[in-house]
Design a protein around this motif. Structure first.
Motif, PDB file in Angstrom:
ATOM      1  N   MET A  98       0.804  -1.159   0.108  1.00  0.00           N
ATOM      2  CA  MET A  98      -0.050   0.209   0.050  1.00  0.00           C
ATOM      3  C   MET A  98       0.999   1.365   0.078  1.00  0.00           C
ATOM      4  N   SER A  99       0.509   2.525  -0.464  1.00  0.00           N
ATOM      5  CA  SER A  99       1.277   3.491  -0.421  1.00  0.00           C
ATOM      6  C   SER A  99       0.916   4.316   0.756  1.00  0.00           C
ATOM      7  N   LYS A 100       1.952   5.251   1.225  1.00  0.00           N
ATOM      8  CA  LYS A 100       1.767   5.702   2.494  1.00  0.00           C
ATOM      9  C   LYS A 100       0.372   6.466   2.462  1.00  0.00           C
ATOM     10  N   LEU A 101      -0.113   6.805   1.649  1.00  0.00           N
ATOM     11  CA  LEU A 101      -1.398   7.687   1.701  1.00  0.00           C
ATOM     12  C   LEU A 101      -2.547   6.950   2.284  1.00  0.00           C
ATOM     13  N   VAL A 102      -2.230   5.677   2.124  1.00  0.00           N
ATOM     14  CA  VAL A 102      -3.620   4.896   2.492  1.00  0.00           C
ATOM     15  C   VAL A 102      -3.935   5.038   4.070  1.00  0.00           C
ATOM     16  N   PRO A 103      -5.083   5.267   4.590  1.00  0.00           N
ATOM     17  CA  PRO A 103      -5.522   5.466   5.995  1.00  0.00           C
ATOM     18  C   PRO A 103      -5.329   4.397   6.658  1.00  0.00           C
ATOM     19  N   GLU A 104      -4.963   4.761   8.145  1.00  0.00           N
ATOM     20  CA  GLU A 104      -4.618   3.826   9.116  1.00  0.00           C
ATOM     21  C   GLU A 104      -5.596   2.473   9.414  1.00  0.00           C
ATOM     22  N   ASN A 105      -6.917   3.195   9.231  1.00  0.00           N
ATOM     23  CA  ASN A 105      -7.870   2.078   9.646  1.00  0.00           C
ATOM     24  C   ASN A 105      -8.114   0.867   8.455  1.00  0.00           C
ATOM     25  N   LYS A 106      -7.835   1.502   7.401  1.00  0.00           N
ATOM     26  CA  LYS A 106      -7.745   0.450   6.181  1.00  0.00           C
ATOM     27  C   LYS A 106      -6.511  -0.545   6.295  1.00  0.00           C
ATOM     28  N   VAL A 107      -5.479   0.021   6.766  1.00  0.00           N
ATOM     29  CA  VAL A 107      -4.073  -0.797   6.943  1.00  0.00           C
ATOM     30  C   VAL A 107      -4.432  -1.794   8.076  1.00  0.00           C
ATOM     31  N   GLN A 108      -4.991  -1.303   9.120  1.00  0.00           N
ATOM     32  CA  GLN A 108      -5.189  -2.181  10.335  1.00  0.00           C
ATOM     33  C   GLN A 108      -6.350  -3.155   9.968  1.00  0.00           C
ATOM     34  N   ALA A 109      -7.498  -3.062   8.923  1.00  0.00           N
ATOM     35  CA  ALA A 109      -8.262  -3.889   8.832  1.00  0.00           C
ATOM     36  C   ALA A 109      -7.746  -5.194   7.921  1.00  0.00           C
ATOM     37  N   VAL A 110      -6.950  -4.814   7.257  1.00  0.00           N
ATOM     38  CA  VAL A 110      -6.091  -5.827   6.334  1.00  0.00           C
ATOM     39  C   VAL A 110      -5.113  -6.722   7.050  1.00  0.00           C
ATOM     40  N   GLN A 111      -4.543  -5.778   8.081  1.00  0.00           N
ATOM     41  CA  GLN A 111      -3.478  -6.306   8.918  1.00  0.00           C
ATOM     42  C   GLN A 111      -4.176  -7.615  10.018  1.00  0.00           C
ATOM     43  N   ALA A 112      -5.224  -7.247  10.453  1.00  0.00           N
ATOM     44  CA  ALA A 112      -6.143  -7.862  11.180  1.00  0.00           C
ATOM     45  C   ALA A 112      -6.513  -9.057  10.743  1.00  0.00           C
ATOM     46  N   LEU A 113      -6.689  -9.280   9.348  1.00  0.00           N
ATOM     47  CA  LEU A 113      -6.830 -10.585   8.744  1.00  0.00           C
ATOM     48  C   LEU A 113      -5.516 -11.508   8.319  1.00  0.00           C
ATOM     49  N   GLY A 114      -4.550 -10.882   8.928  1.00  0.00           N
ATOM     50  CA  GLY A 114      -3.210 -11.789   9.116  1.00  0.00           C
ATOM     51  C   GLY A 114      -2.294 -11.490   7.932  1.00  0.00           C
ATOM     52  N   ALA A 115      -2.586 -10.307   6.973  1.00  0.00           N
ATOM     53  CA  ALA A 115      -1.626 -10.015   6.067  1.00  0.00           C
ATOM     54  C   ALA A 115      -0.403  -9.271   6.618  1.00  0.00           C
ATOM     55  N   ASN A 116       0.812  -9.226   5.813  1.00  0.00           N
ATOM     56  CA  ASN A 116       1.950  -8.487   6.079  1.00  0.00           C
ATOM     57  C   ASN A 116       1.499  -7.263   5.167  1.00  0.00           C
ATOM     58  N   ILE A 117       1.986  -6.112   5.783  1.00  0.00           N
ATOM     59  CA  ILE A 117       1.658  -4.884   5.123  1.00  0.00           C
ATOM     60  C   ILE A 117       2.965  -4.427   4.852  1.00  0.00           C
ATOM     61  N   LYS A 118       3.020  -4.072   3.528  1.00  0.00           N
ATOM     62  CA  LYS A 118       4.336  -3.130   2.886  1.00  0.00           C
ATOM     63  C   LYS A 118       3.865  -1.814   2.467  1.00  0.00           C
ATOM     64  N   ILE A 119       4.297  -0.781   3.573  1.00  0.00           N
ATOM     65  CA  ILE A 119       4.161   0.544   2.855  1.00  0.00           C
ATOM     66  C   ILE A 119       4.922   1.202   2.177  1.00  0.00           C
ATOM     67  N   VAL A 120       4.705   1.395   0.890  1.00  0.00           N
ATOM     68  CA  VAL A 120       5.788   1.948  -0.301  1.00  0.00           C
ATOM     69  C   VAL A 120       5.353   2.945  -0.990  1.00  0.00           C
ATOM     70  N   GLY A 121       6.233   4.011  -0.966  1.00  0.00           N
ATOM     71  CA  GLY A 121       6.054   5.179  -2.086  1.00  0.00           C
ATOM     72  C   GLY A 121       4.619   5.881  -1.602  1.00  0.00           C
ATOM     73  N   ALA A 122       3.973   6.795  -2.821  1.00  0.00           N
ATOM     74  CA  ALA A 122       3.142   7.565  -2.566  1.00  0.00           C
ATOM     75  C   ALA A 122       2.113   7.299  -3.455  1.00  0.00           C
ATOM     76  N   SER A 123       2.062   6.534  -4.230  1.00  0.00           N
ATOM     77  CA  SER A 123       0.990   6.076  -5.035  1.00  0.00           C
ATOM     78  C   SER A 123       0.509   4.273  -5.329  1.00  0.00           C
ATOM     79  N   GLN A 124      -0.500   4.126  -5.944  1.00  0.00           N
ATOM     80  CA  GLN A 124      -0.809   2.942  -6.328  1.00  0.00           C
ATOM     81  C   GLN A 124       0.107   2.210  -7.210  1.00  0.00           C
ATOM     82  N   ASP A 125       0.768   3.176  -8.146  1.00  0.00           N
ATOM     83  CA  ASP A 125       1.694   2.732  -8.882  1.00  0.00           C
ATOM     84  C   ASP A 125       3.067   2.209  -8.171  1.00  0.00           C
ATOM     85  N   ASP A 126       3.284   2.777  -7.314  1.00  0.00           N
ATOM     86  CA  ASP A 126       4.606   2.505  -6.279  1.00  0.00           C
ATOM     87  C   ASP A 126       4.415   1.269  -5.942  1.00  0.00           C
ATOM     88  N   ALA A 127       3.218   1.105  -5.187  1.00  0.00           N
ATOM     89  CA  ALA A 127       2.719  -0.204  -4.790  1.00  0.00           C
ATOM     90  C   ALA A 127       2.840  -1.366  -5.727  1.00  0.00           C
TER      91      ALA A 127
END
Ligand SMILES: *Cc1c(COP(=O)(O)O)cnc(C)c1O
Length: 322
Positions: A98-127
């Motif tokens: 995910m890009s660093k613009l993604v809100p924290e609540n969305k990051v947490q929702a995916v993390q709670a389902l057991g995924a590793n999250i990688k925050i990269v870059g500032a856009s969906q293209d960077d991700a």
């Protein structure tokens, strides 16, 4: 490139049996009027992880994931939730970029389902670049959100369920973004019942597939914030399947304003007691806005429920006439 067929969808339905929810198709008296003799809602809001995305993801993982070390995708929303859940069911790791613009609540929702999250870059293209890198360096299997035969076949299973439940359906209203959902449903439904009309619905702001259909080839559009956030993003250039499927099988497309989408979300809550996200409410919204010309028996695909609850609360407490 061979296109997915009805046989792929039937095989997907068999594969998914017991692994996804066969969601209810309910009659909606509040939307059934004189113009349309009756309206039914296909409630993918009741699907595990809160959207239909689990169908396509699960079909792909069951077909191709057995030997994978793990899975990776770039997504901020429903695709990520579905992938995290399906990977966990298989007991394999999954990484969501995910890009660093993604809100924290969305990051947490995916993390709670057991995924590793990688925050990269500032856009969906960077991700997406990080996804490509992880495929090469870690040997992970990339799971695309829509432009993949296995994913499209999974989404198409919704059409089988609707027509099995009610063979009298004349018109299908389907949310449209990358076109995996609408393309899969339209192809499957028309292969079973050629007279069915299928209408793809997007928000007026930044509808990439509608712009592409008008241009006669895949084009990019500027992404803009919308209540239907799950309908944002491009269709991919090159696009391999969904553009051709939508071009071949969709009878029409419709665009909705933000106010119309808001009215759809409100109606779903007040009259159907359903919490529906913007993307999921566009079919209801199109009926309320009187933008659907066809008559007969209509099935509306209500595609998901994952809305920020503060946003939902604000929308439904607005004292607007509906
Ligand atoms: C992904 C999504 C859509 C659009 O699906 P596409 O296959 O990209 O067209 C519609 N509604 C919801 C809730 C979604 O998550």
């Amino acid at each position: 490139m061979t296109m997915p067929t009805l046989l792929d969808v039937i095989a997907a339905a068999e594969r998914l049996r017991g692994r996804i929810v066969r969601t209810p198709l309910v009659s909606s008296p509040s939307l059934s009027g004189t113009r349309t003799s009756s309206v039914f809602l296909k409630l993918e809001t009741h699907q595990t992880t809160g959207s239909f995305k689990l169908r396509g993801v699960s079909n792909m993982l069951l077909l191709s994931g057995q030997n994978a070390k793990g899975f990776v995708a770039a997504s901020t929303g429903n695709h990520a939730r579905a992938l995290a859940y399906a990977a966990q069911q298989m007991g394999k790791p999954c990484t969501v970029c995910m890009s660093k613009l993604v809100p924290e609540n969305k990051v947490q929702a995916v993390q709670a389902l057991g995924a590793n999250i990688k925050i990269v870059g500032a856009s969906q293209d960077d991700a997406q670049e990080e996804v490509d890198r992880l495929v090469l360096s870690e040997g992970l299997l990339a799971v695309p959100p829509f432009d993949d035969k296995r994913v499209i076949a999974g989404q198409g299973t919704i059409a089988l369920e609707i027509l099995a439940e009610n063979p009298h359906i004349d018109t299908l209203l389907v949310p449209l973004s990358g076109g995996g959902l609408a393309g899969g449903i339209a192809m499957a439904a028309k292969s079973i019942k050629p007279s069915v009309r299928v209408i793809g619905i997007s928000m007026a702001k930044g509808a990439a597939m509608v712009a592409s259909l008008q241009a006669g080839k895949p084009v990019t559009v500027t992404e803009e914030p919308s209540l239907a956030d799950s309908l944002g993003g491009g269709i991919g250039i090159p696009n391999h399947y969904t553009f051709d499927l939508c071009k071949t099988y969709l009878d029409d497309t419709l665009l909705l304003t933000e106010d119309e989408i808001a009215a759809g979300i409100r109606h779903a809550y007040r009259y159907e007691q359903e919490i529906v996200e913007g993307a999921g409410a566009v079919g209801i919204a199109a009926l309320l806005a009187d933008k659907v010309r066809s008559s007969g028996t209509v099935a509306v695909v209500v595609s998901g429920k994952n809305i920020d609850m503060a946003v939902h609360q604000a929308l439904i407490s607005e004292n607007q006439k509906i």
